[in-house]
Design a protein around this motif. Structure first.
Motif, PDB file in Angstrom:
ATOM      1  N   ASP A   1       1.018   3.962  -3.040  1.00 22.67           N
ATOM      2  CA  ASP A   1       0.451   5.712  -2.581  1.00 22.67           C
ATOM      3  C   ASP A   1       1.414   6.408  -3.038  1.00 22.67           C
ATOM      4  O   ASP A   1       0.935   7.454  -3.530  1.00 22.67           O
ATOM      5  CB  ASP A   1       0.627   5.213  -0.742  1.00 22.67           C
TER       6      ASP A   1
ATOM      7  N   ASP B   1     -10.617  -2.817  -3.254  1.00 21.94           N
ATOM      8  CA  ASP B   1     -11.447  -1.881  -2.655  1.00 21.94           C
ATOM      9  C   ASP B   1     -10.131  -0.539  -2.740  1.00 21.94           C
ATOM     10  O   ASP B   1     -10.521   0.646  -2.466  1.00 21.94           O
ATOM     11  CB  ASP B   1     -11.832  -1.632  -0.969  1.00 21.94           C
ATOM     12  N   TYR B   2      -9.414  -0.242  -1.947  1.00 20.31           N
ATOM     13  CA  TYR B   2      -8.147   0.115  -1.492  1.00 20.31           C
ATOM     14  C   TYR B   2      -7.599   0.870  -2.244  1.00 20.31           C
ATOM     15  O   TYR B   2      -7.883   2.322  -2.704  1.00 20.31           O
ATOM     16  CB  TYR B   2      -7.136  -0.087  -0.418  1.00 20.31           C
ATOM     17  N   CYS B   3      -7.081   0.201  -3.507  1.00 23.86           N
ATOM     18  CA  CYS B   3      -6.118   0.755  -4.781  1.00 23.86           C
ATOM     19  C   CYS B   3      -7.158   1.278  -5.800  1.00 23.86           C
ATOM     20  O   CYS B   3      -6.980   1.801  -6.330  1.00 23.86           O
ATOM     21  CB  CYS B   3      -5.544  -0.990  -5.303  1.00 23.86           C
TER      22      CYS B   3
ATOM     23  N   LYS C   1       0.990  -1.562  -0.276  1.00 28.80           N
ATOM     24  CA  LYS C   1      -0.202  -0.469  -0.361  1.00 28.80           C
ATOM     25  C   LYS C   1       0.844   1.190   0.424  1.00 28.80           C
ATOM     26  O   LYS C   1       0.454   2.461  -1.039  1.00 28.80           O
ATOM     27  CB  LYS C   1      -1.174   0.200   1.243  1.00 28.80           C
TER      28      LYS C   1
ATOM     29  N   ASP D   1     -10.344  -6.611   0.123  1.00 30.61           N
ATOM     30  CA  ASP D   1     -10.052  -5.182   0.585  1.00 30.61           C
ATOM     31  C   ASP D   1      -9.119  -4.323  -0.415  1.00 30.61           C
ATOM     32  O   ASP D   1      -9.016  -3.197  -0.687  1.00 30.61           O
ATOM     33  CB  ASP D   1      -9.929  -5.102   2.017  1.00 30.61           C
TER      34      ASP D   1
END
Ligand code: 5AD
Ligand code: SF4
Length: 477
Positions: free
Chosen positions: A326, A361-363, A322, A358
């Motif tokens: 980011d 959904d985050y990326c 992550k 998940d």
């Protein structure tokens, strides 16, 4: 560490310390073979990844050097090569199905030569099956000895028996083998071969040998030639491009190479594939700095769960992934990011699968290639216990795909009403009245425009955003 004739996966696994040899003059068409293809045609079917696409272009170069001409119709060709992929069971099934079909052709035309090459040829089980069940196959060769095609064909033609030559070795860097490219404006450029990562599910380190880089000079020479020939878009290829240069003496890494390739001035530069483990900040900064390094990164995550990632041998945690994700998003304006995901790794629990949902959904990826885990003989994961029924894996794939599609659609909505540069490939296959091409971020665009612009980069205004394509109109000023 080399075996002639049949493949040997356990030997292919070994990694020595010696650097790979760069062989610049091993390719040769013997005098006896120089005209052998005159009046004859070939057909190559390519399965699998871009490395195989690129290898098929080398096969074309060699065959055309012997006088063969490409035939669009397989049934009418004198020589058929299947350049195969071993990554999943279904890729292999497709090839076996095709080889089965070829039996009839061989019966009708006993002079037809049928060859199998690529990653499947590196597997003992495959070569054994071919030897036992598919007498129609005349030639089997692997990923390390493409350059020997003239000699191998000569053996087929003179000995009138099946020829199998597969080398199970770490591999060399073979230069100066001819190439005929499949596209006039877009080209693949190998920067390195092989893989040393040994993810526990993956067959590639066994089929393609160890990581070995081409010299920067050889790569730049190829890119400069492509530029002179009018190529607009090149993709630097490696199983893990981030490792580029680690095996070279000089102080050269992938960021150094990216900068040098950028300075050739070729309009669009891409690369694939990146392993998140050794993607460093310099590489990200380089992509942000140079306009011709395209804002598109393929960053395979494979799973969103730390325990699964560990069993996959991926060498990063989801937190580290992550952080990298980011940083890429924050540093490279408008970057598009795609990924690869495997569902149903041995004994993956519902909760672990949830972690994969998940991370999606985050990326919110622009695109994701999703697969059901397929055991590959000889890899560590194939020996792991797996109590998850196929039906559950199929359901997970479907749930995952719905999410992936949603984000692909959502990302494309951002293009509505925008003007973007598109490299024009040509008329769309589905609708010849419409042109088709790709954005810098590798989005497919179908648009109305001037057919004289094929092969050029033009501005397109996006009028509609769908899940897997954008629609638009060329801007004429
Ligand atoms: N089963 C399913 N998918 C696999 N991949 C590699 N090996 C396997 C396997 N055994 C997927 C990975 C990789 C992509 C090229 O193929 O997601 O990134
Ligand atoms: Fe298939 Fe991997 Fe070989 Fe490419 S390197 S052809 S994906 S097995």
């Amino acid at each position: 560490m080399e075996k002639l004739s049949g493949p040997d996966l356990s030997m292919a696994k070994q990694r020595g310390k010696a650097t790979a040899q760069v062989l610049k003059d091993v390719f040769e068409i013997p005098a006896s073979m120089q005209n052998v293809g005159h009046g004859k045609t070939y057909f190559i079917r390519t399965y699998g990844c871009q490395a195989n696409e690129r290898d098929s272009e080398t096969l074309r170069g060699i065959l055309e050097g012997m006088g063969y001409v490409q035939n669009e119709i397989m049934e009418a060709a004198d020589l058929i090569l299947l350049n195969t992929c071993a990554i999943r069971e279904n890729a292999e099934q497709k090839v076996f199905g095709k080889v089965g079909n070829l039996k009839r052709l061989k019966k009708e035309n006993p002079d037809l030569i049928i060859g199998i090459c690529g990653c499947m040829a590196q597997e003992e089980s495959v070569v054994e099956a071919i030897t036992k069940k598919y007498p129609q196959v005349d030639l089997v060769f692997g990923t390390h000895n493409l350059h020997r095609l003239p000699q191998l064909l000569e053996a087929v033609m003179t000995k009138h028996e099946r020829i199998v030559e597969v080398w199970s070795k770490e591999g060399d860097v073979v230069e100066n083998v001819p190439t005929v490219r499949n596209h006039a404006k877009k080209a693949w450029v190998n920067i390195m071969y092989g893989c040393d990562k040994f993810c526990t599910y993956c067959i590639v380190p066994y089929t393609r040998g160890k990581e070995r880089s081409r010299s920067m000079d050889d790569i730049l020479e190829e890119v400069n030639t492509l530029k002179k020939e009018g190529y607009q878009d090149i993709t630097l290829l490696g199983q893990n491009v981030n490792s580029y240069g680690k095996d070279l003496d000089a102080d050269i890494d992938f960021a150094t190479l990216l900068e040098a390739v950028s300075k050739t001035g070729i309009p669009r530069i891409r690369f694939t594939t990146s392993h998140p483990w050794d993607f460093n900040e310099r590489m990200i900064d380089m992509i942000a700095k140079y306009d011709n390094l395209m804002p598109f990164v393929h960053l395979p995550v494979q799973s969103g769960d730390n325990e699964v990632l560990k069993r996959m041998g991926r060498r990063y945690t989801i937190e580290a992934y992550k952080e990298l994700f980011d940083r890429i998003k924050a540093t490279i304006p408008n970057v598009a990011i795609s990924t690869d995901i495997i569902v149903g790794f041995p004994n993956e629990t519902d909760e672990q699968f949830q972690h994969t949902l998940d991370i999606v959904d985050y990326c919110q990826y622009d695109n994701a290639y999703t697969f059901i885990y397929s055991p590959r003989k000889g890899t560590p994961a194939a020996r792991m216990e797996d109590n998850i029924p196929l039906k559950v894996k199929e359901e997970r794939l479907q749930i995952l795909n719905e999410k992936v599609n949603h984000y692909a659609w959502l990302n494309n909505q951002k293009y509505q009403g925008k003007r973007v540069p598109v490299l024009v490939d040509g008329p769309s296959k589905k609708n010849p009245n419409v042109l088709t091409g790709y954005t810098e971020t590798q989005k497919l665009v179908n648009f109305e425009g001037d057919f004289h612009c094929v092969g050029k980069i033009v501005e397109v205004e996006i009028t509609e955003a769908q899940t897997w394509a954008l629609k638009g109109k060329m801007v004429i000023e």
